[in-house]
Motif scaffolding. Structure first.
Motif, PDB file in Angstrom:
ATOM      1  N   TYR B 110       0.903  -1.005   0.195  1.00 49.40           N
ATOM      2  CA  TYR B 110      -0.245  -0.226  -0.332  1.00 49.40           C
ATOM      3  C   TYR B 110       0.840   1.277   0.598  1.00 49.40           C
ATOM      4  N   VAL B 112       3.839   1.974  -1.349  1.00 53.27           N
ATOM      5  CA  VAL B 112       4.002   1.618  -2.320  1.00 53.27           C
ATOM      6  C   VAL B 112       3.356   2.339  -3.542  1.00 53.27           C
ATOM      7  N   MET B 113       2.487   1.535  -2.970  1.00 54.80           N
ATOM      8  CA  MET B 113       1.339   2.088  -3.991  1.00 54.80           C
ATOM      9  C   MET B 113       1.104   3.720  -4.409  1.00 54.80           C
ATOM     10  N   ASN B 114       0.922   3.984  -3.035  1.00 53.81           N
ATOM     11  CA  ASN B 114       0.265   5.661  -2.390  1.00 53.81           C
ATOM     12  C   ASN B 114       1.288   6.360  -1.757  1.00 53.81           C
ATOM     13  N   GLU B 117       0.885  10.055  -1.741  1.00 58.31           N
ATOM     14  CA  GLU B 117      -0.816  10.579  -1.146  1.00 58.31           C
ATOM     15  C   GLU B 117      -0.201  10.511   0.111  1.00 58.31           C
ATOM     16  N   VAL B 118       0.338   9.683   0.875  1.00 59.29           N
ATOM     17  CA  VAL B 118       0.804   9.599   1.743  1.00 59.29           C
ATOM     18  C   VAL B 118       1.133  10.567   2.504  1.00 59.29           C
ATOM     19  N   ALA B 119       1.130  11.016   3.765  1.00 58.96           N
ATOM     20  CA  ALA B 119       1.750  11.925   4.910  1.00 58.96           C
ATOM     21  C   ALA B 119       2.312  11.211   4.993  1.00 58.96           C
ATOM     22  N   PHE B 120       3.547  11.342   5.228  1.00 65.74           N
ATOM     23  CA  PHE B 120       4.843  10.923   6.231  1.00 65.74           C
ATOM     24  C   PHE B 120       5.568  11.828   6.741  1.00 65.74           C
ATOM     25  N   PHE B 122       3.971   8.329   8.056  1.00 67.28           N
ATOM     26  CA  PHE B 122       2.642   7.572   8.062  1.00 67.28           C
ATOM     27  C   PHE B 122       2.500   6.821   9.469  1.00 67.28           C
TER      28      PHE B 122
END
Lengths: 460, 460
Positions: B110, B112-114, B117-120, B122
């Motif tokens: 997940y 890697v795919m996102n 968009e992900v807030a690190f 995370f």
């Protein structure tokens, strides 16, 4: 290790945090309502024995069941002859388990296996995913949740009445104010078949009528003709398909139409009982409509049937159900009447999005982010962090001393409503800087004042 | 339709209402704690592409993955040659999906795919079932829940510190007051390998030491000998295996032992940072123990590792985790450091049962049952039913007018604490008879008094 770009199977979905929180809001309203009405939670395994599922959903359904390959050396069980015979007879030789296809068959299996321990009437709800090898398309997934509630072991029409109340309560609580609960009765459909001179053909009649909304009246007539209904029967049916008006108008017309049908009269009596119970109860927002063309595809319904439509939104039914008389018969326990219904969470989700009905702030998880300026500020923040959490305020301390801008972006991305800034001045004065991320306002407050302020804010 | 006595697959379980409610109590404490610390929920599909899972768990793990048979005419893909080659090479030809084996690999997929968009950093938690084709035995199931929380995208030791706090908070909240959080660091293990003259052999050393609790010191030595460790290295190791005392005693001894190992010094520094953060924070009930023999089998850990043991209860660890540096590397995204841990819900469940720690009343769903004497009593009860529910009191009206004894048994079976009796006298006087099922006391009260009484009772 594979370095390929990873992906997920067609028709399945990852639910990221924002979506999970919204979905959990819907689940919690449904769950709370089910429990308020005395339904108890049940959970069954994702895998069922293939023999439990096979033959319960028709040939087409059997094809759509996901089968699990046996562990170990299954290939040695396959013969050259098997390969010639094809996949269908081969499957049970190399697969003995499958993923559940719905929650109804596992529920029936559970009731039969636990018939001596269960308190009847057994009111259970079940919120779990199911899997279907359907061709994926917009709004149709291979993994999706069902939310079912059923009562088995009683014929009481109080159960039907309460289904209407639960549909009303869940959808009203979610903020919907314009939706219609359509109801009908399989007895009426049987009576109509009798009345039009197609006695006993109600199953075919149901299947055809069920498509009325989708394909229109002409196509339904065409289908009935193909299925061997006489032209006379079809002509007799037309006024019935056109019946309209509220239930007070319809019931006397149906009394006349169905006067010679025992099944029809049973249906009318059930509906009248249900409505008379409802008179002593309050329906919040639902409009009720007796719709004699409502059939619902499932052939196991035997009494009242229900379906809910949100008005002025392009969306199929978001809830439905009905009474069945022989659900556990498939596992050798006949004569257990039941009634159940379910909510379609994916559709409800889309409706709430379209109508902008998810409550503001319902997606807040972290309530306060403490910014991290440097090691000194971080160490000063640790007891503050703990004090806020102890008061029940979800708080995180940004783990690294990076640029403030990056930390603010993090707060925005996570929709964190408050950021607490503790720099050297704040440490000296013990007045911490609380920033409201929506309004941009900042106030210097003592820790006690901050806790007061936040508790008031979040309890509002 | 099959009339066979139905059953469920080996190693799977139905969770009846009483068990679901207890399990949900555990899940809700875990979830509440994760969220209080700023972790966001993630849900991934039950099915992953087989290529995503294969090769991530070693050969043994690959065998234990449940594979899903392709839909359609898979048999036509099988050749006679395939049958000779056996199951292993055949599987990818007839199966492209499998059930998830843990939550870690789907999480990495997940991220890697996102990644855009992900807030690190995370912070995600995930509470979902996983499936393993292990041989079922006491306490080992083929379907079981994992409860994971991970932070990826930061090296901060605050994360390790907060793992200790979350373990402490969850278990304290559940009522446990005697448990030990053991911790260690992969750097210490690497340093020890260097110090005993087995430089770079820490992987084999870990695997062997990991079994110390289960098979004892002699068998561990035997295993190391077989793996090619020299007798001298094994002799050097013995005092290390025997190291004891609290962390203040151990750290100086380790400073000396590991003075020539960079990895060892890194481990000691990390542990000291973590402990210094902890000094500013309050640990409720956990005992902390630096255990240099703690290894945890998983080879992907690179920093601190954790394990929780309940004292004076026969039960393996109920929680564990650690830092890893290259989880997403398996999908082509290197350099993302993370740290995570998980709770074993089945074991926690058994511990709470054994210690009798499930709160009394936590299994109550329906709070009031209204008895059903006859049609008149039932109709009188309908507005009462609704009034109670409107006040948030979970209430059901028994749907049939059967013998009172049967209705009382139903209340007992469902552990409903109150029964409301509304007979002819009660209807005349409007004073309803409220029976406390635990004490057997009955009082005639007005509806308002009843609501007051129940709200006080259930808010206590």
């Amino acid at each position: 290790m594979s370095k390929d770009k990873p992906s997920i199977p067609k028709g399945t979905r990852d639910f990221g945090p924002a979506t999970v929180v919204k979905r959990n809001y819907i689940f919690s309203v449904i769950k709370r309502t089910f429990e308020k009405f005395g339904f108890l939670p049940l959970e069954t395994p994702a895998m069922e024995n293939l023999s439990v599922l096979t033959g319960k959903y028709g040939d087409e359904g059997d094809q759509l069941i996901f089968k699990i390959l046996n562990s170990g050396d299954y290939a040695s069980k396959i013969t050259a002859q098997d390969l010639e015979n094809g996949s269908k007879p081969l499957t049970p030789k190399i697969s003995e388990k499958a993923l559940r296809y719905d929650l109804t068959v596992p529920f029936a299996r559970y009731v039969v296996m636990n018939r001596n321990e269960v308190a009847f009437p057994f009111k259970r709800y079940q919120i779990q995913p199911v899997w279907r090898a359907d061709r994926p398309q917009r709004g149709r997934y291979r993994e999706f949740y069902q939310c079912d509630a059923d009562v088995v072991g009683t014929n009481s029409l109080l159960c039907e009445t309460e289904i209407i109340l639960m549909m009303d309560e869940v959808l009203s609580t979610l903020g919907l104010d314009d939706f219609t609960i359509k109801f009908n009765h399989r007895g009426l459909l049987a009576g109509i078949a009798e009345a039009i001179g197609a006695n006993g053909r109600e199953a075919d009649l149901c299947v055809a009528i069920d498509k009325l909304d989708k394909i229109g009246q002409d196509a339904v007539n065409q289908e009935l003709l193909q299925k061997g209904f006489t032209q006379e029967a079809i002509t007799n049916l037309q006024p019935v398909l056109g019946l309209s008006g509220d239930v007070a108008d319809l019931l006397p017309q149906l009394d006349t139409l169905l006067q010679n049908s025992d099944e029809g009269k049973r249906g009318l009596q059930d509906i009248r009982s249900m409505l008379s119970y409802l008179e002593s109860l309050e329906v919040k927002q639902a409009k009720l409509q007796l719709d004699v063309t409502l059939a619902r595809g499932l052939s196991y319904y035997t009494g009242c049937i229900f379906e809910v439509k949100v008005n002025n939104v392009q969306m199929g039914s978001i809830s439905g159900g009905g009474r069945y008389d022989n659900l556990t018969g498939m596992f050798g326990l006949p004569g257990v009447s039941g009634v159940g219904f379910s909510f379609g969470v994916d559709r409800i989700f889309d409706v709430l999005e379209e109508l902008n009905l998810f409550p503001e702030g319902s997606q807040t998880i972290t309530q306060v982010l403490i910014a991290n300026f440097d090691e000194a500020s971080m160490r000063y923040s640790l007891p503050v962090l703990q004090a806020l959490r102890t008061m029940g305020i979800s708080t995180e301390l940004y783990p690294d001393s990076t640029k403030l801008k990056k930390q603010m972006t993090y707060a925005d991305q996570k929709q964190i409503p408050f950021v607490l800034l503790i720099g050297s001045e704040e440490m000296e004065t013990s007045l911490l800087n609380l920033r409201n991320m929506r309004t941009g306002e900042q106030h210097r407050l003592s820790l006690t004042e901050i806790i007061d302020h936040l508790q008031t804010y979040f309890s509002a």
